[in-house]
Design a protein around this motif. Structure first.
Motif, PDB file in Angstrom:
ATOM      1  N   ILE A   8       1.044  -1.164  -0.108  1.00  0.00           N
ATOM      2  CA  ILE A   8       0.028  -0.109  -0.154  1.00  0.00           C
ATOM      3  C   ILE A   8       1.011   1.267  -0.066  1.00  0.00           C
ATOM      4  O   ILE A   8       1.625   1.611   1.113  1.00  0.00           O
ATOM      5  N   ALA A   9       0.856   2.064  -0.869  1.00  0.00           N
ATOM      6  CA  ALA A   9       1.757   3.155  -1.109  1.00  0.00           C
ATOM      7  C   ALA A   9       0.769   4.211  -1.310  1.00  0.00           C
ATOM      8  O   ALA A   9       0.260   4.555  -2.339  1.00  0.00           O
ATOM      9  N   ASP A  17      -3.492   3.326   6.330  1.00  0.00           N
ATOM     10  CA  ASP A  17      -3.649   2.516   7.709  1.00  0.00           C
ATOM     11  C   ASP A  17      -5.284   1.854   7.643  1.00  0.00           C
ATOM     12  O   ASP A  17      -5.382   0.814   8.025  1.00  0.00           O
ATOM     13  N   LEU A  18      -6.212   2.590   7.065  1.00  0.00           N
ATOM     14  CA  LEU A  18      -7.302   2.153   6.799  1.00  0.00           C
ATOM     15  C   LEU A  18      -7.220   0.942   5.859  1.00  0.00           C
ATOM     16  O   LEU A  18      -8.113   0.156   6.080  1.00  0.00           O
ATOM     17  N   ILE A  19      -6.775   1.154   4.824  1.00  0.00           N
ATOM     18  CA  ILE A  19      -6.698   0.205   3.859  1.00  0.00           C
ATOM     19  C   ILE A  19      -6.054  -1.211   4.391  1.00  0.00           C
ATOM     20  O   ILE A  19      -6.563  -2.370   4.449  1.00  0.00           O
ATOM     21  N   LEU A  29      -1.091 -10.132   4.265  1.00  0.00           N
ATOM     22  CA  LEU A  29       0.017  -9.508   4.964  1.00  0.00           C
ATOM     23  C   LEU A  29      -0.113  -7.932   4.147  1.00  0.00           C
ATOM     24  O   LEU A  29      -0.238  -8.009   3.025  1.00  0.00           O
ATOM     25  N   THR A  30       0.219  -6.759   4.774  1.00  0.00           N
ATOM     26  CA  THR A  30       0.384  -5.609   4.143  1.00  0.00           C
ATOM     27  C   THR A  30       1.704  -4.939   4.444  1.00  0.00           C
ATOM     28  O   THR A  30       2.272  -5.146   5.676  1.00  0.00           O
ATOM     29  N   PHE A 105     -13.288   6.578  -1.350  1.00  0.00           N
ATOM     30  CA  PHE A 105     -13.555   5.349  -1.778  1.00  0.00           C
ATOM     31  C   PHE A 105     -14.092   4.440  -0.855  1.00  0.00           C
ATOM     32  O   PHE A 105     -14.108   4.734   0.281  1.00  0.00           O
ATOM     33  N   ASN A 106     -15.069   3.299  -1.000  1.00  0.00           N
ATOM     34  CA  ASN A 106     -15.575   2.313  -0.212  1.00  0.00           C
ATOM     35  C   ASN A 106     -14.358   1.305   0.131  1.00  0.00           C
ATOM     36  O   ASN A 106     -14.157   0.544  -0.685  1.00  0.00           O
TER      37      ASN A 106
END
Length: 229
Positions: A8-9, A17-19, A29-30, A105-106
């Motif tokens: 996530i960039a 953090d939300l994503i 894993l993120t 976005f949702n």
């Protein structure tokens, strides 16, 4: 089974953090990066199965990160950006992104799109035996196993979507595919007035195929596109 890692960039830490929170609930894993250079460092130093990229990041923007990723990797890329014009979306897709969502976005829709892209990537990495044969027309050779294209021995550098369009058309010579058909089969999702996206991909694909751009892909006016078999 190896856990799936998603990059996530985004330079907005709260969004990243939300994503991450929603993806980790799905068992992924993120890894997070707050700028494009950090994102490329992650891609170069550890396995990444899918990347979610903002476009307007410091140091390297999302477009440049995508260009660099596509030089070496075929992982799915989803743009998540506040830039919402059709031109921005088409530019992102032509550069090699697999999907494009606009902010706000949702988060659950983003998770659904991540799931869809990963399913499709896994299918492409486990092709059926009868789809592994190379296709050859004149001096053009399309190898689906290595996902490479050559013309008279010269490698043609295609984005993943350009390759998928060419392989689909060449696998069904002289069959006419509408823009809707192509979008739904190549992008793996419902058509949503994406004729321009397909048109731009066909245009850049023809340009890359050489000096006689309509030798291989012909336009059937008012209907769609076909491969000259």
């Amino acid at each position: 089974m190896k856990p799936i890692t998603i990059l996530i960039a985004d330079d907005e830490a709260e969004i990243a953090d939300l994503i991450a929170m929603h993806l980790e609930k799905e068992g992924y894993l993120t890894v997070k990066a707050l700028n494009g250079r950090a994102a490329m460092h992650i891609v170069q130093t550890q396995p990444v199965d899918l990347a979610i990229l903002d476009i307007m990041m410091p140091e390297l923007d999302g477009h440049e990160v995508t260009r660099q990723i596509r030089e070496q990797h075929r992982m799915p890329i989803i743009f998540l950006s506040a830039k919402a014009s059709d031109l921005d979306k088409i530019t992102g897709l032509v550069l090699g992104a697999d999907d494009y969502m606009t902010k706000p976005f949702n988060p659950m829709e983003l998770v659904a799109r991540v799931n869809a892209q990963l399913r499709r990537a896994m299918q492409l990495n486990q092709p059926a035996a009868d789809t592994l044969s190379s296709l050859q027309v004149g001096g053009l050779i399309i190898d689906p196993e290595t996902r490479t294209v050559t013309i008279y021995g010269q490698t043609v550098e295609l984005t993943p979507k350009e390759f998928d369009i060419l392989h689909l058309l060449a696998s069904h010579p002289n069959k006419v595919f509408s823009a809707e058909n192509l979008f739904e089969q190549v992008w793996g999702e419902s058509y949503y007035d994406s004729g321009n996206t397909v048109m731009v991909h066909i245009r850049t694909l023809r340009k890359k195929l050489g000096e006689d751009p309509k030798k291989f892909i012909k336009t059937v006016w008012g209907v769609g596109y076909a491969f000259n078999g």
